[in-house]
Design a protein around this motif. Structure first.
Motif, PDB file in Angstrom:
ATOM      1  N   HIS A 191       0.833  -1.199   0.000  1.00 32.21           N
ATOM      2  CA  HIS A 191       0.000   0.000   0.000  1.00 32.21           C
ATOM      3  C   HIS A 191       0.875   1.260   0.000  1.00 32.21           C
ATOM      4  CE1 HIS A 191      -3.446   2.386   2.106  1.00 32.21           C
ATOM      5  NE2 HIS A 191      -3.284   2.747   0.851  1.00 32.21           N
ATOM      6  N   ALA A 192       1.996   1.226   0.721  1.00 31.64           N
ATOM      7  CA  ALA A 192       2.908   2.373   0.713  1.00 31.64           C
ATOM      8  C   ALA A 192       3.476   2.600  -0.692  1.00 31.64           C
ATOM      9  CB  ALA A 192       4.030   2.161   1.730  1.00 31.64           C
ATOM     10  N   ASN A 211     -11.814   7.188   3.168  1.00 29.41           N
ATOM     11  CA  ASN A 211     -11.747   8.641   3.026  1.00 29.41           C
ATOM     12  C   ASN A 211     -11.255   9.004   1.626  1.00 29.41           C
ATOM     13  OD1 ASN A 211      -9.802  11.177   3.157  1.00 29.41           O
ATOM     14  ND2 ASN A 211     -11.453  11.480   4.635  1.00 29.41           N
ATOM     15  N   GLU A 212     -10.226   8.301   1.166  1.00 26.65           N
ATOM     16  CA  GLU A 212      -9.677   8.595  -0.159  1.00 26.65           C
ATOM     17  C   GLU A 212     -10.657   8.264  -1.270  1.00 26.65           C
ATOM     18  OE1 GLU A 212      -5.959   6.499  -0.246  1.00 26.65           O
ATOM     19  OE2 GLU A 212      -4.962   8.011   0.984  1.00 26.65           O
ATOM     20  N   ILE A 213     -11.399   7.182  -1.128  1.00 23.46           N
ATOM     21  CA  ILE A 213     -12.392   6.826  -2.143  1.00 23.46           C
ATOM     22  C   ILE A 213     -13.412   7.955  -2.296  1.00 23.46           C
ATOM     23  CG2 ILE A 213     -14.319   5.253  -2.657  1.00 23.46           C
ATOM     24  CD1 ILE A 213     -12.502   3.029  -1.284  1.00 23.46           C
ATOM     25  N   ALA A 214     -13.889   8.480  -1.175  1.00 27.53           N
ATOM     26  CA  ALA A 214     -14.848   9.593  -1.233  1.00 27.53           C
ATOM     27  C   ALA A 214     -14.203  10.840  -1.833  1.00 27.53           C
ATOM     28  CB  ALA A 214     -15.382   9.892   0.168  1.00 27.53           C
ATOM     29  N   ALA A 227      -8.624   6.011  -7.635  1.00 26.52           N
ATOM     30  CA  ALA A 227      -9.811   5.596  -6.868  1.00 26.52           C
ATOM     31  C   ALA A 227     -10.025   4.086  -6.970  1.00 26.52           C
ATOM     32  CB  ALA A 227     -11.047   6.346  -7.359  1.00 26.52           C
ATOM     33  N   GLU A 228      -9.831   3.532  -8.146  1.00 28.61           N
ATOM     34  CA  GLU A 228      -9.997   2.083  -8.319  1.00 28.61           C
ATOM     35  C   GLU A 228      -8.957   1.312  -7.514  1.00 28.61           C
ATOM     36  OE1 GLU A 228      -9.912   1.699 -12.583  1.00 28.61           O
ATOM     37  OE2 GLU A 228     -12.052   2.207 -12.767  1.00 28.61           O
ATOM     38  N   GLN A 229      -7.726   1.807  -7.475  1.00 27.98           N
ATOM     39  CA  GLN A 229      -6.698   1.174  -6.643  1.00 27.98           C
ATOM     40  C   GLN A 229      -7.109   1.215  -5.173  1.00 27.98           C
ATOM     41  OE1 GLN A 229      -3.210   3.492  -7.562  1.00 27.98           O
ATOM     42  NE2 GLN A 229      -2.504   2.038  -9.113  1.00 27.98           N
ATOM     43  N   ASP A 230      -7.637   2.354  -4.751  1.00 24.55           N
ATOM     44  CA  ASP A 230      -8.055   2.488  -3.354  1.00 24.55           C
ATOM     45  C   ASP A 230      -9.188   1.529  -3.014  1.00 24.55           C
ATOM     46  OD1 ASP A 230      -6.128   4.375  -2.782  1.00 24.55           O
ATOM     47  OD2 ASP A 230      -7.463   6.091  -3.083  1.00 24.55           O
ATOM     48  N   GLU A 231     -10.113   1.342  -3.951  1.00 27.93           N
ATOM     49  CA  GLU A 231     -11.210   0.395  -3.714  1.00 27.93           C
ATOM     50  C   GLU A 231     -10.678  -1.025  -3.571  1.00 27.93           C
ATOM     51  OE1 GLU A 231     -13.870   1.150  -6.968  1.00 27.93           O
ATOM     52  OE2 GLU A 231     -14.619   3.002  -6.066  1.00 27.93           O
ATOM     53  N   GLU A 232      -9.735  -1.403  -4.423  1.00 26.69           N
ATOM     54  CA  GLU A 232      -9.140  -2.744  -4.340  1.00 26.69           C
ATOM     55  C   GLU A 232      -8.367  -2.913  -3.036  1.00 26.69           C
ATOM     56  OE1 GLU A 232      -6.786  -3.492  -7.849  1.00 26.69           O
ATOM     57  OE2 GLU A 232      -8.466  -2.972  -9.166  1.00 26.69           O
ATOM     58  N   THR A 233      -7.615  -1.890  -2.649  1.00 29.12           N
ATOM     59  CA  THR A 233      -6.839  -1.966  -1.417  1.00 29.12           C
ATOM     60  C   THR A 233      -7.762  -2.046  -0.206  1.00 29.12           C
ATOM     61  OG1 THR A 233      -4.996  -0.784  -2.419  1.00 29.12           O
ATOM     62  CG2 THR A 233      -5.089  -0.791  -0.022  1.00 29.12           C
ATOM     63  N   ALA A 234      -8.836  -1.290  -0.208  1.00 28.27           N
ATOM     64  CA  ALA A 234      -9.789  -1.346   0.903  1.00 28.27           C
ATOM     65  C   ALA A 234     -10.367  -2.748   1.040  1.00 28.27           C
ATOM     66  CB  ALA A 234     -10.906  -0.313   0.708  1.00 28.27           C
ATOM     67  N   ALA A 235     -10.692  -3.361  -0.083  1.00 32.82           N
ATOM     68  CA  ALA A 235     -11.240  -4.723  -0.039  1.00 32.82           C
ATOM     69  C   ALA A 235     -10.209  -5.698   0.512  1.00 32.82           C
ATOM     70  CB  ALA A 235     -11.695  -5.156  -1.436  1.00 32.82           C
TER      71      ALA A 235
END
Length: 183
Positions: A47-48, A111-114, A139-147
């Motif tokens: 993630h970093a 937070n980043e997705i929003a 945003a798509e990367q953030d959604e995948e990382t959140a999952a």
């Protein structure tokens, strides 16, 4: 500071996102060095790396506007950092610090997705489709990382309660509800 135009408002929000990514990177780097679970360490390290790439992507967006990030902070991510620091002060068990660090990073991702959703809409309204494309990729990367983080938190929590006898009840509830006490 005044925000006289929609483009100025976009660049202000983009600067906050940039500040947020820098703060997230600091939180990630510290967390990766603290967690005791190898999977968690790998997720935070990956993630970093992703965050560094996202910072470069945001710099590309600034260049599309012939602008530089403003020197701002991101109060939302500073708050998450503060929450995590307060928890560290409680001298938590290493496994609890690992899970809490992952939860903090899940908060960051949401937070980043929003934030990116809003920035994408504003870029489209400004007619900056290349900026919208870059922001959409982030945003798509953030959604995948959140999952990924959400799944790992679930796994770690189940492992923590595996020997307590309530793991079956928690798993049956999908990990989303605490088992009901029985008398």
């Amino acid at each position: 500071m005044t925000v006289p135009s929609p483009e100025d408002a976009f660049l202000f929000d983009l600067s906050r996102a940039y500040a947020g990514e820098r703060t997230a990177l600091q939180i990630l780097e510290q967390g990766a060095g603290e967690v005791v679970d190898e999977r968690a360490g790998a997720v935070l390290t990956r993630h970093a790396e992703e965050t560094r790439a996202q910072l470069r992507g945001l710099e590309q967006v600034f260049s599309l506007f012939d602008a530089q990030p403003q020197a701002l902070s991101c109060p939302a991510l500073e708050g998450i950092r503060h929450e995590l620091d307060l928890f560290r002060q409680q001298d938590p068990a290493p496994e609890l610090l690992t899970v809490t660090t992952l939860f903090a990073n899940l908060k960051i991702e949401h937070n980043e997705i929003a934030t990116y959703g809003s920035l994408i809409d504003k870029a489209v309204l400004l007619g900056q489709l290349e900026a919208a494309r870059i922001l959409t990729m982030i945003a798509e990367q953030d959604e995948e990382t959140a999952a990924t983080i959400g799944r790992l938190i679930h796994e770690l929590l189940l492992e923590m309660v595996r020997d307590s006898g309530s793991a079956t009840e928690i798993a049956a509830a999908g990990g989303r509800a605490a088992p009901h006490a029985t008398s």
